[in-house]
Design a protein around this motif. Structure first.
Motif, mmCIF file in Angstrom:
data_model
loop_
_atom_site.group_PDB
_atom_site.id
_atom_site.type_symbol
_atom_site.label_atom_id
_atom_site.label_comp_id
_atom_site.label_asym_id
_atom_site.label_seq_id
_atom_site.Cartn_x
_atom_site.Cartn_y
_atom_site.Cartn_z
ATOM 1 N N SER A 446 0.826 -1.208 0.000
ATOM 2 C CA SER A 446 0.000 0.000 0.000
ATOM 3 C C SER A 446 0.858 1.255 0.000
ATOM 4 C CB SER A 446 -0.916 0.017 1.232
ATOM 5 O OG SER A 446 -1.789 -1.090 1.215
ATOM 6 N N TYR A 447 2.163 1.085 0.194
ATOM 7 C CA TYR A 447 3.074 2.226 0.274
ATOM 8 C C TYR A 447 4.034 2.228 -0.919
ATOM 9 C CZ TYR A 447 1.518 3.138 5.034
ATOM 10 O OH TYR A 447 0.757 3.441 6.138
ATOM 11 N N VAL A 448 4.485 3.422 -1.221
ATOM 12 C CA VAL A 448 5.461 3.619 -2.290
ATOM 13 C C VAL A 448 6.679 4.318 -1.698
ATOM 14 C CG1 VAL A 448 5.931 4.790 -4.478
ATOM 15 C CG2 VAL A 448 3.675 3.785 -4.066
ATOM 16 N N LYS A 449 7.850 3.806 -2.031
ATOM 17 C CA LYS A 449 9.074 4.408 -1.525
ATOM 18 C C LYS A 449 9.393 5.676 -2.313
ATOM 19 C CE LYS A 449 11.367 0.627 -2.220
ATOM 20 N NZ LYS A 449 12.504 -0.343 -2.277
ATOM 21 N N ILE A 450 9.956 6.649 -1.610
ATOM 22 C CA ILE A 450 10.286 7.937 -2.232
ATOM 23 C C ILE A 450 11.713 7.883 -2.768
ATOM 24 C CG2 ILE A 450 10.515 10.407 -1.870
ATOM 25 C CD1 ILE A 450 7.657 9.397 -1.752
ATOM 26 N N ASN A 451 11.853 8.099 -4.066
ATOM 27 C CA ASN A 451 13.186 8.205 -4.650
ATOM 28 C C ASN A 451 13.477 9.688 -4.914
ATOM 29 O OD1 ASN A 451 11.657 8.845 -6.881
ATOM 30 N ND2 ASN A 451 12.691 7.388 -8.259
ATOM 31 N N PRO A 452 14.666 10.056 -5.401
ATOM 32 C CA PRO A 452 14.985 11.485 -5.600
ATOM 33 C C PRO A 452 13.999 12.230 -6.511
ATOM 34 C CG PRO A 452 16.983 10.180 -5.674
ATOM 35 C CD PRO A 452 15.867 9.200 -5.593
ATOM 36 N N VAL A 453 13.490 11.569 -7.564
ATOM 37 C CA VAL A 453 12.557 12.246 -8.476
ATOM 38 C C VAL A 453 11.252 12.565 -7.751
ATOM 39 C CG1 VAL A 453 11.212 12.019 -10.594
ATOM 40 C CG2 VAL A 453 13.569 11.192 -10.523
ATOM 41 N N LEU A 454 10.695 11.592 -7.034
ATOM 42 C CA LEU A 454 9.453 11.834 -6.295
ATOM 43 C C LEU A 454 9.664 12.873 -5.207
ATOM 44 C CD1 LEU A 454 8.008 8.200 -5.920
ATOM 45 C CD2 LEU A 454 7.214 10.016 -7.443
ATOM 46 N N CYS A 455 10.829 12.837 -4.592
ATOM 47 C CA CYS A 455 11.131 13.800 -3.534
ATOM 48 C C CYS A 455 11.118 15.229 -4.079
ATOM 49 C CB CYS A 455 12.492 13.476 -2.919
ATOM 50 S SG CYS A 455 12.991 14.630 -1.617
ATOM 51 N N ASP A 456 11.798 15.459 -5.210
ATOM 52 C CA ASP A 456 11.861 16.802 -5.786
ATOM 53 C C ASP A 456 10.507 17.264 -6.317
ATOM 54 O OD1 ASP A 456 14.537 16.904 -5.208
ATOM 55 O OD2 ASP A 456 15.192 16.282 -7.214
ATOM 56 N N CYS A 457 9.736 16.327 -6.831
ATOM 57 C CA CYS A 457 8.476 16.705 -7.487
ATOM 58 C C CYS A 457 7.324 16.879 -6.504
ATOM 59 C CB CYS A 457 8.088 15.653 -8.531
ATOM 60 S SG CYS A 457 9.200 15.573 -9.953
ATOM 61 N N LEU A 458 7.258 16.036 -5.456
ATOM 62 C CA LEU A 458 6.040 15.986 -4.644
ATOM 63 C C LEU A 458 6.199 16.446 -3.201
ATOM 64 C CD1 LEU A 458 4.622 12.532 -5.875
ATOM 65 C CD2 LEU A 458 4.169 14.820 -6.789
ATOM 66 N N LEU A 459 7.409 16.424 -2.646
ATOM 67 C CA LEU A 459 7.564 16.739 -1.225
ATOM 68 C C LEU A 459 7.923 18.208 -1.038
ATOM 69 C CD1 LEU A 459 9.514 13.627 0.128
ATOM 70 C CD2 LEU A 459 7.022 13.987 -0.069
ATOM 71 N N GLU A 460 7.489 18.736 0.107
ATOM 72 C CA GLU A 460 7.909 20.069 0.516
ATOM 73 C C GLU A 460 9.311 19.969 1.117
ATOM 74 O OE1 GLU A 460 6.156 22.625 -0.251
ATOM 75 O OE2 GLU A 460 4.410 21.470 -0.929
ATOM 76 N N LYS A 461 10.002 21.081 1.208
ATOM 77 C CA LYS A 461 11.369 21.060 1.734
ATOM 78 C C LYS A 461 11.419 20.520 3.154
ATOM 79 C CE LYS A 461 13.338 24.735 -1.119
ATOM 80 N NZ LYS A 461 14.022 26.056 -1.135
ATOM 81 N N SER A 462 10.409 20.833 3.952
ATOM 82 C CA SER A 462 10.388 20.367 5.353
ATOM 83 C C SER A 462 10.198 18.864 5.457
ATOM 84 C CB SER A 462 9.275 21.087 6.111
ATOM 85 O OG SER A 462 8.019 20.838 5.514
ATOM 86 N N GLU A 463 9.763 18.232 4.350
ATOM 87 C CA GLU A 463 9.490 16.786 4.381
ATOM 88 C C GLU A 463 10.638 15.965 3.810
ATOM 89 O OE1 GLU A 463 4.667 16.621 3.740
ATOM 90 O OE2 GLU A 463 5.918 16.940 1.961
ATOM 91 N N TYR A 464 11.677 16.627 3.290
ATOM 92 C CA TYR A 464 12.747 15.898 2.632
ATOM 93 C C TYR A 464 13.383 14.825 3.525
ATOM 94 C CZ TYR A 464 12.809 19.099 -1.394
ATOM 95 O OH TYR A 464 12.493 19.797 -2.510
ATOM 96 N N GLN A 465 13.615 15.145 4.812
ATOM 97 C CA GLN A 465 14.310 14.223 5.720
ATOM 98 C C GLN A 465 13.345 13.330 6.490
ATOM 99 O OE1 GLN A 465 17.570 14.097 5.538
ATOM 100 N NE2 GLN A 465 17.593 15.859 4.130
ATOM 101 N N GLU A 466 12.052 13.678 6.456
ATOM 102 C CA GLU A 466 11.098 12.957 7.311
ATOM 103 C C GLU A 466 10.284 11.916 6.549
ATOM 104 O OE1 GLU A 466 8.653 15.859 9.158
ATOM 105 O OE2 GLU A 466 10.321 16.891 10.160
ATOM 106 N N VAL A 467 9.861 12.232 5.339
ATOM 107 C CA VAL A 467 8.953 11.345 4.598
ATOM 108 C C VAL A 467 9.765 10.407 3.710
ATOM 109 C CG1 VAL A 467 7.048 11.223 2.942
ATOM 110 C CG2 VAL A 467 7.142 13.100 4.615
#
Length: 599
Positions: A446-467
């Motif tokens: 049910s979960y998807v791992k975050i890779n660098p592309v998903l991180c840059d495209c979908l996460l806020e800066k505050s979520e980079y280290q947490e999500v």
């Protein structure tokens, strides 16, 4: 071929390269013309038009028009001069001579028979079967008809001058002649002595079997005889005009009795596509002539089709643009604008075309007559309500545009910045990206791992280290929320229209005017293909209240409807029930007066 009216399909100005090709074709077909003659007939700087027409039996013919006179016509890749050209260059073609009473029959659509041919002292012109030739009358060299030889000149002589001589294509006084300035033939004196080849003219018919040649104008060249020849020329021309006019009057008298039969023949000779083109053009002219008022302009093209053209369709027939050569209403109207100059169409709001101008002085429109077989449609409703039954709302689809930030996420699917996609397409692309990069969580799918592309495209800066992972629904939701909102409007009979942003709803507001009088204001009807003036007319008919149309401030070529009183309830009923606009696209329905209170 042109004894009956033909239908104009297009009318365009000829380009320079096409002029050169036409000049070469004319030179090859008529080698007797000099270079100066060709430059006179096909000038480089004067306006020369190419007019494509359908003859009444369905033949496709191309006309070349100079100074409003058709100079040549092309049929099945063969080019022929008109009588206007032959009056300037009478020696351009081999010529057969006949009598004015015979020409009367040619004007009615008959071919020239050999017993009616009058030859010069030098004999028949040298011509091959199928060769282009002209026909003139005795005492005047000006040709009055153009056609093709039914047999070669040698075969004509060997047949004893019996049978058909010329297949007539075009004559003086026919519809092709009438397409020009309708001048009469010039008087061009005869050079050679004329001889009756076979038979004598008595009334109209030629008597076959005569053995002796009848010699006319033999050997006399005195001044008195020249005067008599000139008088004979003028008399011959006048008799030809009188006979032609008499023939036209007879045709008009019998036309009404043959109309149904002729129409049936025309329909049988045309393809279904050509018949639909003709029906569209007829209904278009009929609507402009009888239905459209200047006060209605600008007029939405969809409304024009539903409200005006459809009501002008003859009984038993139905307009279907998809069965025509145009396929779309917009293409048909562009043709009417560019090639016929009947109307001017403008995109007043993106994707919504309107007729903003009609050329009431256009010759095609002025000469149009309502067909005798047309009858008003049965069970017709009031003009103010006629659009309500036939209106079809646009199909609205929410779309999402790829932004610069999300472009890396869509590169594998080859979707660049600005590409517009439906939500289902976005889900498919994201799913493929996750699977191709093996980002599905190993223990919890049910979960998807975050890779660098998903991180840059979908996460806020505050979520980079947490999500580190996202649920599928969260992944899709974040992607759609960061894409540019767009929508598509699919109007019936038109190409889909994609616009940025959310759908702008129809806005209904209540305002106060002098003495605290309430008025209802309706905006943004054009965005849904609805004409404000039609809505205003319908509401006026229903609530018996006056209205005015105002230009919307800051919005070019848009109008709002202002009608007296609080009419929100009636406006809502009209838009929801008759126009079938979804409730979510109508803003202000809550402003309707409460039950029991004065409006």
């Amino acid at each position: 071929m042109f004894t009956k009216a033909f239908r104009v399909k297009s009318n365009t100005v000829m380009k320079g390269s096409d002029r050169r090709k036409l000049k070469a074709d004319i030179s090859a077909a008529f080698p007797s013309l000099s270079a100066d003659d060709l430059n006179d007939l096909v000038p480089n700087k004067e306006e020369l038009n190419v007019v494509k027409v359908y003859a009444h039996k369905g033949d496709a013919v191309t006309l070349y028009v100079l100074h409003k006179n058709p100079m040549f016509f092309q049929l099945e890749k063969q080019i022929y001069p008109t009588v206007y050209t032959l009056w300037r260059y009478p020696d351009m073609l081999p010529v057969f001579t006949t009598w004015a009473p015979v020409v009367q029959k040619l004007l009615g659509g008959a071919d020239l028979m050999l017993p009616g041919v009058v030859a010069s002292s030098t004999g028949l012109p040298d011509i091959k079967k199928g060769g282009c030739c002209a026909i003139n009358i005795v005492s005047n060299r000006a040709p009055v008809a153009v056609g093709t030889a039914a047999m070669s000149s040698s075969d004509m002589r060997s047949s004893g001058m019996k049978g058909k001589g010329v297949n007539v294509l075009h004559t003086y006084m026919d519809q092709l002649w009438a397409f020009g300035d309708k001048t009469f033939p010039p008087v061009i004196p005869v050079k050679d002595t004329l001889v009756q080849v076979d038979g004598e003219i008595e009334g109209v018919d030629c008597v076959e079997g005569g053995q002796e040649d009848v010699v006319r104008n033999e050997g006399a060249e005195s001044e008195g005889q020249e005067s008599s020849e000139t008088a004979a020329v003028e008399s011959s021309c006048q008799s030809l005009q009188d006979l032609a006019l008499g023939e036209k009057e007879n045709e008009e008298e019998t036309e009404e009795f043959k109309e149904e039969e002729v129409q049936g023949e025309e329909e049988d000779s045309r393809s279904p596509q050509e018949a639909m083109d003709a029906l569209l053009f007829q209904c278009f002219l009929h609507a402009l002539k009888s239905k459209v008022k200047k006060s209605e302009l600008p007029l939405l093209t969809g409304t024009f089709l539903r409200k005006h053209m459809a009501s002008c369709c003859p009984k038993g027939k139905h307009i279907d643009i998809k069965k025509s050569s145009y396929k779309k209403l917009s293409k048909f109207l562009q043709t009417m604008q560019k090639e016929h100059s009947l109307v001017r169409v403008k995109e007043l709001s993106k994707g919504v075309d309107s007729i903003v101008e009609v050329d009431w002085s256009n010759p095609e429109l002025r000469s149009f007559r309502v067909p005798d077989d047309w009858e008003p449609p049965e069970n017709s409703v009031d003009e103010g309500e006629s659009c309500e039954v036939t209106y079809q709302p646009p199909e609205i689809t929410h779309l999402y545009g790829v932004t610069a930030r999300l472009e890396p996420l869509f590169l594998d699917a080859q979707k660049k910045k600005g590409t517009v996609l439906q939500a289902s397409e976005v889900r498919t692309i994201i799913t493929d990206f996750v699977k191709n990069n093996e980002l599905v969580h190993e223990t919890n799918k049910s979960y998807v791992k975050i890779n660098p592309v998903l991180c840059d495209c979908l996460l806020e800066k505050s979520e980079y280290q947490e999500v580190e992972v996202l649920k599928w629904d969260d992944l899709f939701g974040r992607t759609l929320s960061k894409m540019q909102s767009c929508h598509q409007l699919q109007f019936p009979g038109q190409a889909p229209v994609v616009r940025k942003g959310q759908v702008e709803p129809i806005d209904i507001t209540i305002a106060s005017r002098g003495s605290n009088k309430k008025v209802t204001i309706i905006k943004n009807l054009e965005g849904f293909g609805i004409e404000p003036s039609v809505v205003a007319d319908t509401l006026q008919y229903r609530v018996q209240a006056s209205y005015v149309l105002h230009d919307v401030p800051g919005a070019k070529d848009r109008q709002l409807v202002q009608i007296q009183g609080n009419q929100v309830q009636h406006v809502g009923k009209l838009l929801l029930e008759q126009y079938q606009i979804p409730r979510k696209y109508i803003q202000g329905l809550d402003k309707a007066p409460k039950a029991g209170k004065k409006k």
